[in-house]
Enzyme design. Sequence first.
Site, PDB file in Angstrom:
ATOM      1  N   ARG A 318       0.851  -1.192   0.000  1.00  0.00           N
ATOM      2  CA  ARG A 318       0.000   0.000   0.000  1.00  0.00           C
ATOM      3  C   ARG A 318       0.887   1.242   0.000  1.00  0.00           C
ATOM      4  NH1 ARG A 318       0.757  -1.654   5.342  1.00  0.00           N
ATOM      5  NH2 ARG A 318       1.735  -0.011   6.562  1.00  0.00           N
ATOM      6  N   ARG A 364       4.425  12.386  13.418  1.00  0.00           N
ATOM      7  CA  ARG A 364       2.983  12.095  13.458  1.00  0.00           C
ATOM      8  C   ARG A 364       2.399  12.739  14.707  1.00  0.00           C
ATOM      9  NH1 ARG A 364       2.139   5.775  11.714  1.00  0.00           N
ATOM     10  NH2 ARG A 364       3.688   5.727  10.040  1.00  0.00           N
TER      11      ARG A 364
END
Length: 476
Positions: A318, A364
């Site tokens: 992905r 993040r």
Amino acid sequence: MMHKKGVTVKELNSYEKAGKRGQKKEMFDKILIANRGEIAVRIIRACREMGIKTVAVYSEADRDSLHTMLADEAICIGPAASSQSYLNMERILTACVAMKADAIHPGFGFLSENARFAQLCEKCRIAFIGPSAEIIHKMGNKSEARKTMMEAGVPVVPGTKEPVFTAEKGLELAETIGFPVMIKASSGGGGKGMRISRSREDFSENFKSAQLESIKGFSDDTMYIEKYVERPRHIEFQIIGDKHGNVVHLGERDCSIQRRHQKVLEESPCDVISDELRRKMGETAVRAAKAVHYENAGTIEFLLDKEKNFYFMEMNTRIQVEHPVTELVTGLDLIKEQIRVAAGEPLSVSQEDVVISGHAIECRVNAENPSRNFMPCPGRITNIHFPGGNGIRVDTHIYGDYQVPPNYDSMLLKLVVHGKDRREAIQKMRSALGELIIEGIETNADFQYEILSHPAFQEGNTDTGFIPEYFPQYCK
Ligand code: MV4
């Protein structure tokens, strides 16, 4: 979108090369984004720049979400619970047919690595922007992926070649590998179904508990065993392939800074990888991808040990959360590249065209409370300010007065910086984190700042043991 009139000589040549003469492959007209949050926003932007129409799917909890508002069209696919919306294949495919989209981009998470979903798309003649269902399935089975890579001449951690189902057989094999060993579940991920065994005395107990966890979590009792590598680095290579057999690598990302198997901060390039080692690992990553006739974007994960030996660990089929650091050091747009190759176009670059320049870091930023064991803490954002400036990128779906729903992943924003070297990138990130304001909910932004300010991090002393060693208070 603009439709070209006629076909140029250059185009004809590329169709000939592709063996597609006479059957012009059209770029997609409309793409449905089967995801939410910042990645949905990221994909919508890439489509808009390419002149492709977009369809957002959203749950009842995401009516006011940015991806819902930014897309050209949006369609509600069910209640807040992911299982009834973003994971509901039938509803998403029905939405795709109803909205007349010709392709689906799955983003990451949710259905992105679901082979059945990719297969359903194929059956419905909807282009799945990713690899084939067959490859997703093959690489999702980690013991099979390991065997495939061994046979392709890709170095793997010394260990078993065939799957292991019983503690008795496992112990026998562990003795020949030599302790300590790592017992892993073939369907595992995120540290689930994984145990260290330090000696024959503790083996059976660890094998059985790892296997039970795998049965419970993945309905699969298939295990494999590897030699345990002490405090490795997690190094992953971005690769991308097209439908014509071309595969290039786009350098590595060092994702060693993790907390409980969750990545916290990623960077590219890795400071301890020489140009020669990068070439060797990159060639290996390309060989791994070619061995399975891979197409679209993918990641080859390696463990890098203290002696700079590298071993294939897993392949992710992905686009990944941390893809922006690769974009900043290569200048490529990975989402656009994914869309182009899915439509049948050849890769826009050859390996020689790929140049890594400067240094990129991604943090993040999550809605979680570090002083409460990083418990997710959704809620309303009362005040917000994003940093900006030279080499600063913010990928996010949040905005002022936005209500963060409790139903999904807690990632709010990715702060990504690009500097001329690692030192500059660290300083830029510290400055940008200092400027970031998110009020109304707790975030891990201060924890990120502490990591970036730590002498060990600044010296590049970053392996997978970094957070447990230097921030033990955050690892209980
Ligand atoms: C390992 C390892 C050491 N030796 N395998 C953790 C998650 C899973 N994807 C693989 N993991 C590891 N596999 C062997 N043979 C150490 C880890 C590991 C790790 C890997 C990447 C990033 C962070 C990690 C933290 C702890 C352990």
